[in-house]
Design a protein around this motif. Structure first.
Motif, PDB file in Angstrom:
ATOM      1  N   GLY A   7      13.818 128.965 117.770  1.00  0.00           N
ATOM      2  CA  GLY A   7      15.010 128.893 116.917  1.00  0.00           C
ATOM      3  C   GLY A   7      16.282 128.513 117.655  1.00  0.00           C
ATOM      4  O   GLY A   7      17.303 128.250 117.044  1.00  0.00           O
ATOM      5  N   LEU A  13      20.440 130.728 111.413  1.00  0.00           N
ATOM      6  CA  LEU A  13      18.993 130.873 111.625  1.00  0.00           C
ATOM      7  C   LEU A  13      18.419 131.802 110.562  1.00  0.00           C
ATOM      8  O   LEU A  13      19.033 132.820 110.236  1.00  0.00           O
ATOM      9  CB  LEU A  13      18.783 131.495 113.010  1.00  0.00           C
ATOM     10  CG  LEU A  13      17.468 131.252 113.733  1.00  0.00           C
ATOM     11  CD1 LEU A  13      17.311 129.777 114.036  1.00  0.00           C
ATOM     12  CD2 LEU A  13      17.450 132.044 115.047  1.00  0.00           C
ATOM     13  N   VAL A  26      12.970 129.491 110.664  1.00  0.00           N
ATOM     14  CA  VAL A  26      11.798 129.644 111.525  1.00  0.00           C
ATOM     15  C   VAL A  26      10.681 130.344 110.744  1.00  0.00           C
ATOM     16  O   VAL A  26      10.829 131.484 110.305  1.00  0.00           O
ATOM     17  CB  VAL A  26      12.149 130.443 112.800  1.00  0.00           C
ATOM     18  CG1 VAL A  26      10.937 130.497 113.729  1.00  0.00           C
ATOM     19  CG2 VAL A  26      13.336 129.803 113.517  1.00  0.00           C
TER      20      VAL A  26
END
Ligand SMILES: NC(=O)c1ccc[n+]([C@@H]2O[C@H](COP(=O)([O-])OP(=O)(O)OC[C@H]3O[C@@H](n4cnc5c(N)ncnc54)[C@H](OP(=O)(O)O)[C@@H]3O)[C@@H](O)[C@H]2O)c1
Length: 330
Positions: A140, A214, A238
Motif C-alpha cells: 500500500g 489507503l 488494498v
C-alpha cells in the motif's frame, strides 16, 4: 502428543477429531530436513481454518491433517545457525500442524517473542501483523501522515492493521458492524470509527477532507465500490480477503477517472520464497512491538479440546481480535 485433526470436510461442527499422534520430526516442508521444534503453549485460530473445514481454502492438504498456521511457545530444538535456541519463547508460523502440543516451523518464520507479550499474543503475531505490515507498507506504500480506512477493523487482520498503521504514523478510520466491535477498534487505536451499515463512505470523505489515502479490505463483497469512492486522488485500495463472502469485481474506468489503484496483498504467497524479506518484516514488526504500537488483541481463548467452538465463533462473525487455543496445560 495431543492434536486436533480435520478428518472430513463438513464444516466446524463435524470436521474435527481429537487424536493422539507421534511428535513431529525436526523438518518442515518449506525447509526440508530442518526446522524449529516448538512446545506449543497457544495456537492461533483464523478464518482459513474455518474454510479448511469445508475444503474451501486454497491450501487443501490430504485428509486427515492437523490445521493451525501459527503458535506461541518455547523452542525445544533449533537448527544450527538459527536466530532462536532451545528454551527461547517464540512466535512461529508453522503453516499447518499448530493445533497440537508440538509443532515445527522453518527457522526464518520463527521469531523471538518480546517479554511483554504472552504466548496467546505470540500466536496472534505472525499471520495478522506480518500481513498488516505487508499490506500497508510494502503493497500500500503508506507514508507518514496519510489516512487509512480499515474494514473488518475489530477482527484479527483489522486490529493488526489499526495498530501497525498508527505505528507508521497514519490516521486511522475503522469500519465495524456493532457497538462491541466499535469498542475493540477504539482500544486497538482507531482514531475514528464508522458503521458498516451506515453512510461510512461519506463519513470517511468528511473525516479525511478529500478522501482517504489507503483502504485495507479483508472483507470484500458489496462494499468494494464504495471503498473506491472513498479514496482520494492517488489513493490505493488494498485487497486482503473476502470474509463478506463474494469476490468483488472492479469497473476499471473508476481507476482511470479518479486516478486511484487497486492493489492485491497476499502475504503468504509473496514471502514464502523470500526468507530475507520475511526476516525484515519480522524485524519491522518487532520494532513496533518495542515502541508500544503493536500489542495483539486476543478476543477469546479456548482449550485445545474446544477447537470446534473457536472455529464456530469466527464462522458466526462473533470473533474480535484473535481467537486462540490454549494448548499447554489445557
Ligand atoms: N492476504 C493475506 O495475506 C491474508 C492474511 C491473513 C488473513 N487474510 C484474510 O483476511 C480475512 C480476515 O481475516 P481475519 O482473521 O481478520 O478474520 P476475522 O477476525 O474473522 O475478521 C473478519 C471481519 O470481517 C467482517 N465481516 C464482514 N462480513 C462478514 C461475514 N459475512 N462473516 C464474517 N466476517 C465478516 C467482520 O467485521 P464486522 O462484523 O465488523 O463487519 C469481521 O470482524 C480472511 O478472509 C483471511 O483469509 C488474508
Amino acid at each position: 502428543m495431543r492434536a486436533i485433526q480435520i478428518a472430513e470436510l463438513s464444516g466446524p461442527d463435524g470436521a474435527l477429531r481429537a487424536v493422539e499422534l507421534p511428535e513431529p520430526e525436526p523438518s518442515h516442508p518449506l525447509s526440508p530436513g530442518s526446522g524449529v521444534v516448538v512446545d506449543v503453549h497457544a495456537a492461533g485460530v483464523s478464518f482459513p481454518e474455518v474454510l479448511q473445514t469445508r475444503g474451501e481454502y486454497q491450501v487443501k492438504p490430504e485428509l486427515p491433517f492437523v490445521p493451525g498456521s501459527e503458535v506461541g511457545g518455547v523452542v525445544r530444538s533449533a537448527p544450527e545457525g538459527a536466530s532462536v535456541k532451545e528454551g527461547d519463547r517464540v512466535a512461529a508460523f508453522c503453516m499447518l500442524g499448530g493445533f497440537a502440543e508440538v509443532a515445527v516451523a522453518p527457522e526464518w518464520l520463527t521469531f523471538p517473542l518480546a517479554d511483554n507479550l504472552d504466548f496467546a499474543q505470540g500466536a496472534a503475531l505472525v499471520l495478522n501483523y506480518h500481513t498488516a505490515y505487508f499490506a500497508l507498507k510494502l503493497r500500500g506504500r503508506l507514508s507518514d501522515g496519510e489516512t487509512v480506512l480499515v474494514h473488518g477493523a475489530a477482527g484479527g487482520v483489522g486490529t493488526a492493521a489499526l495498530q501497525v498503521a498508527k505505528g507508521l504514523g497514519a490516521r486511522t478510520i475503522a469500519v465495524v458492524s456493532s457497538d462491541e466491535k466499535e469498542a475493540v477498534a477504539r482500544a486497538a487505536g482507531a482514531d475514528e470509527v464508522v458503521r458498516s451499515d451506515g453512510p461510512w463512505k461519506d463519513q470517511a470523505r468528511e473525516i479525511s477532507g478529500s478522501g482517504v489515502d489507503l483502504v485495507i479490505d479483508p472483507v470484500g463483497g458489496d462494499r468494494f465500490t464504495d471503498s473506491l469512492r472513498s479514496l482520494a486522488e492517488n489513493g490505493r485500495c488494498v485487497v486482503v480477503g473476502f470474509t463478506g463472502g463474494s469476490i468483488p469485481e472492479v469497473r476499471v474506468y473508476r481507476l482511470l477517472l479518479n486516478n486511484i489503484e487497486v492493489v492485491g496483498a497476499g502475504w503468504g504467497a509473496y514471502v514464502m520464497a523470500k526468507p530475507e524479506l520475511e526476516r525484515d518484516i519480522g524485524q519491522a514488526v518487532r520494532r513496533l512491538v518495542d515502541d508500544g504500537y503493536v500489542k495483539p488483541v486476543v478476543g477469546a481463548r479456548f482449550p485445545l479440546s474446544q477447537a470446534a467452538e473457536a472455529l464456530r465463533l469466527i464462522d458466526s462473525r462473533g470473533a474480535t481480535g484473535k481467537v486462540v487455543l490454549e494448548v499447554a496445560g489445557s
